[in-house]
Design a protein around this motif. Structure first.
Motif, PDB file in Angstrom:
ATOM      1  N   SER A 299      -2.362  31.271  22.176  1.00  0.00           N
ATOM      2  CA  SER A 299      -1.343  31.947  21.582  1.00  0.00           C
ATOM      3  C   SER A 299      -1.782  33.555  21.881  1.00  0.00           C
ATOM      4  O   SER A 299      -2.860  33.771  22.124  1.00  0.00           O
ATOM      5  N   THR A 300      -0.868  34.283  21.627  1.00  0.00           N
ATOM      6  CA  THR A 300      -1.189  35.826  21.712  1.00  0.00           C
ATOM      7  C   THR A 300      -1.991  36.105  20.672  1.00  0.00           C
ATOM      8  O   THR A 300      -1.699  36.340  19.767  1.00  0.00           O
ATOM      9  N   THR A 301      -3.105  36.784  21.008  1.00  0.00           N
ATOM     10  CA  THR A 301      -4.112  37.163  20.007  1.00  0.00           C
ATOM     11  C   THR A 301      -4.623  38.773  20.264  1.00  0.00           C
ATOM     12  O   THR A 301      -4.256  39.119  21.237  1.00  0.00           O
ATOM     13  N   ILE A 302      -5.533  39.297  19.235  1.00  0.00           N
ATOM     14  CA  ILE A 302      -5.917  40.366  19.632  1.00  0.00           C
ATOM     15  C   ILE A 302      -7.187  40.531  20.386  1.00  0.00           C
ATOM     16  O   ILE A 302      -8.004  41.360  20.642  1.00  0.00           O
ATOM     17  N   LEU A 303      -7.742  39.170  20.900  1.00  0.00           N
ATOM     18  CA  LEU A 303      -8.929  39.144  21.453  1.00  0.00           C
ATOM     19  C   LEU A 303      -8.815  39.495  22.801  1.00  0.00           C
ATOM     20  O   LEU A 303      -9.792  39.497  23.799  1.00  0.00           O
TER      21      LEU A 303
ATOM     22  N   ALA B 252      -8.418  32.652  12.151  1.00  0.00           N
ATOM     23  CA  ALA B 252      -7.378  31.564  11.593  1.00  0.00           C
ATOM     24  C   ALA B 252      -6.348  31.147  12.549  1.00  0.00           C
ATOM     25  O   ALA B 252      -5.801  30.023  12.595  1.00  0.00           O
ATOM     26  N   GLY B 253      -5.965  32.131  13.406  1.00  0.00           N
ATOM     27  CA  GLY B 253      -4.835  31.680  14.385  1.00  0.00           C
ATOM     28  C   GLY B 253      -5.507  31.235  15.713  1.00  0.00           C
ATOM     29  O   GLY B 253      -4.545  30.588  16.367  1.00  0.00           O
ATOM     30  N   ASN B 254      -6.651  31.370  16.097  1.00  0.00           N
ATOM     31  CA  ASN B 254      -7.362  30.795  17.169  1.00  0.00           C
ATOM     32  C   ASN B 254      -8.680  30.773  17.280  1.00  0.00           C
ATOM     33  O   ASN B 254      -9.760  31.234  17.612  1.00  0.00           O
ATOM     34  N   ILE B 255      -8.873  29.572  16.583  1.00  0.00           N
ATOM     35  CA  ILE B 255     -10.289  28.990  16.190  1.00  0.00           C
ATOM     36  C   ILE B 255     -11.379  29.031  17.305  1.00  0.00           C
ATOM     37  O   ILE B 255     -12.363  29.538  17.496  1.00  0.00           O
ATOM     38  N   PRO B 256     -10.715  28.308  18.413  1.00  0.00           N
ATOM     39  CA  PRO B 256     -11.783  28.161  19.682  1.00  0.00           C
ATOM     40  C   PRO B 256     -12.293  29.405  20.064  1.00  0.00           C
ATOM     41  O   PRO B 256     -13.577  29.502  20.438  1.00  0.00           O
ATOM     42  N   PHE B 257     -11.308  30.149  20.459  1.00  0.00           N
ATOM     43  CA  PHE B 257     -11.530  31.359  21.092  1.00  0.00           C
ATOM     44  C   PHE B 257     -12.479  32.426  20.338  1.00  0.00           C
ATOM     45  O   PHE B 257     -13.177  33.293  20.644  1.00  0.00           O
ATOM     46  N   ALA B 258     -12.250  32.277  19.068  1.00  0.00           N
ATOM     47  CA  ALA B 258     -13.108  33.229  17.999  1.00  0.00           C
ATOM     48  C   ALA B 258     -14.516  32.726  18.051  1.00  0.00           C
ATOM     49  O   ALA B 258     -15.149  33.441  18.198  1.00  0.00           O
ATOM     50  N   ILE B 259     -14.607  31.451  17.924  1.00  0.00           N
ATOM     51  CA  ILE B 259     -16.027  30.959  18.129  1.00  0.00           C
ATOM     52  C   ILE B 259     -16.678  31.306  19.440  1.00  0.00           C
ATOM     53  O   ILE B 259     -17.660  31.503  19.411  1.00  0.00           O
ATOM     54  N   ILE B 260     -15.974  31.120  20.537  1.00  0.00           N
ATOM     55  CA  ILE B 260     -16.422  31.342  21.989  1.00  0.00           C
ATOM     56  C   ILE B 260     -16.750  32.778  21.864  1.00  0.00           C
ATOM     57  O   ILE B 260     -17.896  33.040  22.364  1.00  0.00           O
ATOM     58  N   GLY B 261     -15.892  33.793  21.369  1.00  0.00           N
ATOM     59  CA  GLY B 261     -16.287  35.095  21.116  1.00  0.00           C
ATOM     60  C   GLY B 261     -17.473  35.567  20.428  1.00  0.00           C
ATOM     61  O   GLY B 261     -18.576  36.374  21.095  1.00  0.00           O
TER      62      GLY B 261
END
Length: 144
Positions: A101-105, A36-45
């Motif tokens: 953004s600062t994420t847990i990734l 929800a907070g970082n869609i592009p990097f979640a998909i890349i992950g």
């Protein structure tokens, strides 16, 4: 040989493989949490986790139907230097998620970098490639 024997083997390619497995799990779970907070990097992950799953779990290449082109792509990463480059590249890309953004990734990114360093050490020490028997690989019986 069990997991403890593999950990005692001092074979850094095994350490890199286990780092890869941990990062796959973290990329999937933490990607779902941060979607929800970082869609592009979640998909890349998730894409990275899919690729690493086939690179790190030899049993998947035998069981899952894949195209010859994908099989050729995955077979390039039998070399420890190329695996180190793959992991370090993926780790750097995931660390770039901080620019959005600062994420847990950051956690899987750090694990990816650590796995890349393990593969780099294995390459420099010229250790033969080994994969965990638990995951369908050869284990350390053939390399010790």
């Amino acid at each position: 040989m069990g997991l403890m024997d593999e950990l005692r083997s001092r074979n850094f390619s095994l350490y890199g493989q286990w780092g890869g497995i941990v990062s796959i799990i973290l990329l999937i779970v933490l990607g779902a949490i941060s979607v929800a907070g970082n869609i592009p990097f979640a998909i890349i992950g998730w894409i990275f986790a899919f690729i690493l799953f086939f690179v790190e779990v030899p049993l998947c290449m035998k069981v899952c139907p894949t195209s010859p082109k994908f099989d050729t792509f995955v077979s390039h990463f039998e070399n420890a230097y190329l695996r180190a480059a793959l992991y370090l590249g993926m780790g750097v890309i995931m660390l770039l998620s901080n620019t959005v953004s600062t994420t847990i990734l950051n956690l899987p990114a750090v694990i990816l970098v650590m796995a890349g360093v393990c593969y780099l050490i294995a390459a420099v020490k010229q250790q033969p490639h080994a994969s965990s028997k638990i995951l369908g690989g050869t284990g350390v019986d053939n390399v010790v």
